[in-house]
Design an enzyme around this catalytic site. Structure first.
Site, PDB file in Angstrom:
ATOM      1  N   HIS A  43      77.813  50.595 -29.430  1.00 29.20           N
ATOM      2  CA  HIS A  43      77.191  51.061 -30.669  1.00 29.20           C
ATOM      3  C   HIS A  43      77.328  52.572 -30.717  1.00 29.20           C
ATOM      4  O   HIS A  43      77.117  53.269 -29.719  1.00 29.20           O
ATOM      5  CB  HIS A  43      75.716  50.663 -30.732  1.00 29.20           C
ATOM      6  CG  HIS A  43      75.020  51.166 -31.965  1.00 29.20           C
ATOM      7  ND1 HIS A  43      75.561  51.027 -33.226  1.00 29.20           N
ATOM      8  CD2 HIS A  43      73.842  51.832 -32.137  1.00 29.20           C
ATOM      9  CE1 HIS A  43      74.743  51.568 -34.124  1.00 29.20           C
ATOM     10  NE2 HIS A  43      73.702  52.068 -33.479  1.00 29.20           N
ATOM     11  N   TRP A  83      79.294  43.290 -41.770  1.00 26.05           N
ATOM     12  CA  TRP A  83      79.729  42.723 -40.498  1.00 26.05           C
ATOM     13  C   TRP A  83      80.126  41.257 -40.667  1.00 26.05           C
ATOM     14  O   TRP A  83      80.119  40.490 -39.712  1.00 26.05           O
ATOM     15  CB  TRP A  83      78.616  42.842 -39.459  1.00 26.05           C
ATOM     16  CG  TRP A  83      78.393  44.232 -38.967  1.00 26.05           C
ATOM     17  CD1 TRP A  83      78.904  44.789 -37.827  1.00 26.05           C
ATOM     18  CD2 TRP A  83      77.590  45.257 -39.561  1.00 26.05           C
ATOM     19  NE1 TRP A  83      78.493  46.091 -37.693  1.00 26.05           N
ATOM     20  CE2 TRP A  83      77.677  46.409 -38.741  1.00 26.05           C
ATOM     21  CE3 TRP A  83      76.818  45.331 -40.718  1.00 26.05           C
ATOM     22  CZ2 TRP A  83      77.011  47.602 -39.035  1.00 26.05           C
ATOM     23  CZ3 TRP A  83      76.166  46.515 -41.003  1.00 26.05           C
ATOM     24  CH2 TRP A  83      76.260  47.633 -40.172  1.00 26.05           C
ATOM     25  N   GLU A 124      70.002  53.538 -11.877  1.00 23.16           N
ATOM     26  CA  GLU A 124      69.306  52.250 -11.873  1.00 23.16           C
ATOM     27  C   GLU A 124      68.668  51.995 -10.516  1.00 23.16           C
ATOM     28  O   GLU A 124      69.300  52.094  -9.468  1.00 23.16           O
ATOM     29  CB  GLU A 124      70.295  51.128 -12.194  1.00 23.16           C
ATOM     30  CG  GLU A 124      69.683  49.744 -12.213  1.00 23.16           C
ATOM     31  CD  GLU A 124      68.805  49.492 -13.428  1.00 23.16           C
ATOM     32  OE1 GLU A 124      67.885  48.656 -13.335  1.00 23.16           O
ATOM     33  OE2 GLU A 124      69.050  50.146 -14.465  1.00 23.16           O
ATOM     34  N   CYS A 175      79.379  50.611 -37.503  1.00 24.31           N
ATOM     35  CA  CYS A 175      78.657  51.723 -36.863  1.00 24.31           C
ATOM     36  C   CYS A 175      79.496  52.972 -36.683  1.00 24.31           C
ATOM     37  O   CYS A 175      79.010  54.093 -36.883  1.00 24.31           O
ATOM     38  CB  CYS A 175      78.038  51.270 -35.546  1.00 24.31           C
ATOM     39  SG  CYS A 175      79.208  51.031 -34.186  1.00 24.31           S
ATOM     40  N   ASN A 231      67.994  50.746 -22.275  1.00 24.28           N
ATOM     41  CA  ASN A 231      67.230  50.384 -21.075  1.00 24.28           C
ATOM     42  C   ASN A 231      66.704  48.952 -21.046  1.00 24.28           C
ATOM     43  O   ASN A 231      66.041  48.574 -20.072  1.00 24.28           O
ATOM     44  CB  ASN A 231      66.032  51.323 -20.914  1.00 24.28           C
ATOM     45  CG  ASN A 231      66.427  52.675 -20.364  1.00 24.28           C
ATOM     46  OD1 ASN A 231      66.947  52.781 -19.269  1.00 24.28           O
ATOM     47  ND2 ASN A 231      66.190  53.726 -21.151  1.00 24.28           N
ATOM     48  N   ASP A 286      70.618  58.189 -36.071  1.00 19.67           N
ATOM     49  CA  ASP A 286      71.461  57.007 -36.284  1.00 19.67           C
ATOM     50  C   ASP A 286      71.283  56.536 -37.722  1.00 19.67           C
ATOM     51  O   ASP A 286      70.164  56.260 -38.155  1.00 19.67           O
ATOM     52  CB  ASP A 286      71.046  55.905 -35.304  1.00 19.67           C
ATOM     53  CG  ASP A 286      72.022  54.738 -35.275  1.00 19.67           C
ATOM     54  OD1 ASP A 286      72.943  54.703 -36.112  1.00 19.67           O
ATOM     55  OD2 ASP A 286      71.857  53.852 -34.414  1.00 19.67           O
ATOM     56  N   TYR A 312      81.859  42.706 -32.529  1.00 23.17           N
ATOM     57  CA  TYR A 312      81.486  43.681 -31.496  1.00 23.17           C
ATOM     58  C   TYR A 312      79.970  43.800 -31.368  1.00 23.17           C
ATOM     59  O   TYR A 312      79.458  44.347 -30.389  1.00 23.17           O
ATOM     60  CB  TYR A 312      82.128  45.041 -31.781  1.00 23.17           C
ATOM     61  CG  TYR A 312      81.418  45.885 -32.806  1.00 23.17           C
ATOM     62  CD1 TYR A 312      80.483  46.840 -32.433  1.00 23.17           C
ATOM     63  CD2 TYR A 312      81.684  45.742 -34.174  1.00 23.17           C
ATOM     64  CE1 TYR A 312      79.832  47.616 -33.369  1.00 23.17           C
ATOM     65  CE2 TYR A 312      81.042  46.517 -35.111  1.00 23.17           C
ATOM     66  CZ  TYR A 312      80.118  47.454 -34.703  1.00 23.17           C
ATOM     67  OH  TYR A 312      79.465  48.229 -35.632  1.00 23.17           O
TER      68      TYR A 312
END
Length: 684
Positions: free
Chosen positions: A382, A288, A494, A323, A445, A405, A565
């Protein structure tokens, strides 16, 4: 004592000391002898010579046909560009065996399937399928028909069988031993997970979803920001020549025991670790830094095939990835071995280094960001993967889509990997269940907590935003190139009662939130910017909302930066102070224009801008953020010719440079699964 009789001490007496088999594709030419004598069945033995081959009149195998044209369509494996049979576990496949004479009921033979080195029936790496009353291994077999000297066999692997490349032998009981066929790589078969088999842990009941998440070799990955979504095409290419072997090679490189490769949870966890090279010489090197001189820019990849083949052919990690590249290649790995998988993009994804539900952003007294002391970040987006698994290790409601992931962020059990974490567990805050549900929960969250650093080095909470993180989650829709919004599968609305209960439950499992008592908010700020092309001016609208009964004077400080990003600042390019007078119970709007000449010299290869505005009144501090992804010119592709096998087709690629300067050192990358291998064209 003579040297001939000297005893070598056994320091491992009482332990099984042979190496655990971890190689599927290694040299296994010497599996079994062609003739293997039985162990002596009598307590004292007898005088009959042992080890002699079968007599001249015994039955032998003339040929073995794996019936690829029959089996592959039934197992949805016709697209694999591979010379061997590919089938899915838990489902019958057929094979023909031709003998030297017609077999009779008294003839006894078996078909043996071996995987890895030192195969053994107790670990499932050697399976003997019998066709008589004699008991065989765990796979079932039947004689479907017989004609002349040939028989057609039906063989059904168990739905929990090891996944990988098996070697096939036919063995005939011949006198006092077994007479086997010679090693023949042409009869090897590849066994995959089976989303069509209800007993398989990856069973997916919807046919349209199976076609999308297992068989589709093309995908769309979403990037950018929610108000400027960028769709990136990605070629998974799981059926291309060499890709399936490359995926098995990855498991071999990981030293994963052969006998664990039927467990989908263990396979995806190992795959998650091996797709990055952070700590185990895995497939991809993350970068990155914006300096890709030692490899290839992540934005230049068009698909997974070239990456996987390069890794398998060289044994060296491939440079470089971010990613979406990690997720794209991982998706290929998963689909190639039969696991239903898809890529998910989380817009405004929190990356927290302390494992709590607080994304802490620190500011100086003058409103500027304290980049040196800020450790957390908010990624514009992501990408991760989801796999469909029946979680036998958890209660039934936690089965279904699970997050995995392979982008290296945090360690899990000592390796850079993540998941599988049940999406249902994430939505309901039940974070006690494996694996890594708490980390993913925070990504969607977390609260954004703004701190002001005092002159004494202490931090004071000035503001919180609870609805910024996990703004939306997209994946490619089934049988469509548009996106499907799956936010509702990860979180409740929410502020709803369910959302509050979920957050409280997550805290009970150790995810700490910020509960600072702040004065009632009377002033709020929103930032609005419409997407524009690179090279166009940016219009930023700042709305000050005063919900109080008194006029407010706001001392505002705006910082504009070019960012990766991942939310990390590459370069600050604008700082602006101004004062806004906001009447009571009204909204005051300030419109700010930033010319392309102001930001363009700072972009480099990046296309993300971020604006942070801090406002101070006599009794309140308030902060607002806005990320903007600049649009780039598109490439147009036109196909001409006949879309039939054996007929020529032509591809016309056109690109219009809408920028006000000349582009140099342009590289155009083309690929098409089954039609065109990765091809690069360079333009000076």
């Amino acid at each position: 004592m003579s040297g001939r009789n000297k005893q070598v001490p056994n320091n491992h007496k009482g332990r099984y000391t042979d190496l655990v088999p971890t190689s599927n594709l290694g040299d296994t030419e010497d599996d079994f002898p062609e003739f293997e004598a039985f162990d002596d069945p009598t307590p004292f033995g007898d005088t009959t010579p042992r080890g002699y081959g079968p007599s001249a009149g015994s039955m032998s195998v003339q040929s073995v046909n794996m019936l690829q044209q029959m089996n592959k369509p039934r197992h949805y494996t016709n697209d694999y560009d591979i010379s061997n049979l590919v089938v899915r576990r838990g489902q019958e496949f057929h094979m023909d065996v031709t003998f030297s004479r017609p077999p009779t009921k008294s003839d006894d033979f078996q078909v043996e399937f071996l995987i890895g080195s030192n195969p053994t029936a107790s670990k499932g790496s050697m399976v003997a399928v019998t066709f008589s009353s004699r008991r065989g291994g765990s796979w079932s077999g039947q004689i479907l028909k017989q004609w002349g000297t040939s028989v057609r066999l039906g063989i059904t692997p168990t739905a929990t069988a090891i996944v990988g490349r098996f070697r096939t032998y036919v063995a005939i009981v011949a006198g006092r031993g077994m007479q086997r066929t010679r090693r023949n790589p042409d009869t090897d078969l590849y066994l995959l997970f089976n989303a069509w088999c209800p007993q398989d842990a990856v069973y997916l009941g919807n046919e349209a979803e199976r076609l999308e998440y297992v068989l589709n070799d093309y995908g769309v990955i979403y990037q950018g920001t929610l108000n400027s979504v960028v769709a990136r095409d990605w070629i998974y290419g799981q059926f291309e020549r060499g890709v399936l072997d490359a995926c098995i090679y990855i498991l071999d490189q990981s030293q994963m025991p052969i006998y664990n490769r039927g467990n989908v949870i263990k396979v995806v966890r190992k795959g998650s670790a091996m797709l990055n090279a952070q700590d185990d010489n895995g497939v991809l090197v993350g970068n990155w830094s914006n300096d890709y001189s030692m490899g290839r820019s992540p934005t230049s990849w068009t698909g997974s095939v070239q990456i996987l083949l390069q890794y398998a052919n060289t044994g060296t990690s491939v440079s470089f990835a971010q990613c979406w590249v990690f997720a794209g290649v991982f998706n290929t790995f998963l689909r190639a071995i039969g696991i239903p998988a898809r890529i998910v993009t989380n817009f405004n994804s929190a990356h927290d280094n302390t494992g709590n539900l607080k994304t802490d952003l620190i500011f100086n007294k003058d409103g500027t960001a304290d980049e040196r002391n800020t450790r957390d970040s908010i990624w514009n987006y992501h990408c991760w993967n989801e796999v469909w698994i029946s979680r036998k290790d958890l209660p039934a409601q936690f089965s279904g889509w699970c997050v995995v992931d392979c982008t290296p962020q945090e360690t899990s059990d000592g390796h850079y990997r993540c998941g599988p974490a049940s999406v249902y567990a994430i939505k309901t805050g039940q974070l006690c269940h494996p694996y890594d549900a708490g980390f993913v929960f925070a990504e969607v969250n977390s609260d954004v907590v703004f701190h002001q650093r005092t002159q004494y080095g202490t931090l004071e909470v000035t503001d919180t935003i609870t609805d910024l993180i996990g703004e939306a989650l997209f994946t490619k829709a089934v049988n469509s190139n548009s996106y499907s919004d799956i936010t509702h599968t990860y979180k409740y609305r929410e502020g709803s009662a369910e959302d509050k209960a979920t957050m409280a439950r997550a805290e009970q499992y150790g995810c700490e939130r910020d509960h600072s008592e702040l004065p009632e908010r009377q002033l709020t700020i929103t930032l609005i910017a419409e997407p524009v092309m690179v090279g166009e001016d940016v219009i930023l609208q700042v709305n000050f909302h005063n919900q109080g009964h008194l006029n407010k004077t706001v001392n505002a400080h705006l910082t504009a930066a070019v960012v990766f990003y991942t939310g990390i600042v590459a370069e600050n390019w604008k700082a602006l102070d101004f004062i806004a007078q906001v009447p009571a119970n009204q909204t005051k709007t300030e419109v700010l224009r930033f010319t392309a000449l102001e930001y363009f010299p700072h972009l480099g290869s990046l296309v993300s801008l971020r604006f942070i505005l801090t406002g101070q009144t006599d009794d309140q501090s308030v902060t607002a953020m806005k990320a903007l992804t600049l649009k780039t010119p598109s490439v147009n592709v036109v196909l001409e010719g006949s879309n039939r096998v054996g007929k020529d087709m032509y591809v016309t690629v056109s690109f219009t440079n809408e920028l006000n300067f000349r582009l140099e050192k342009v590289k155009l990358s083309l690929a098409g699964p089954g039609m065109l291998s990765d091809t690069d064209h360079h333009y000076r």
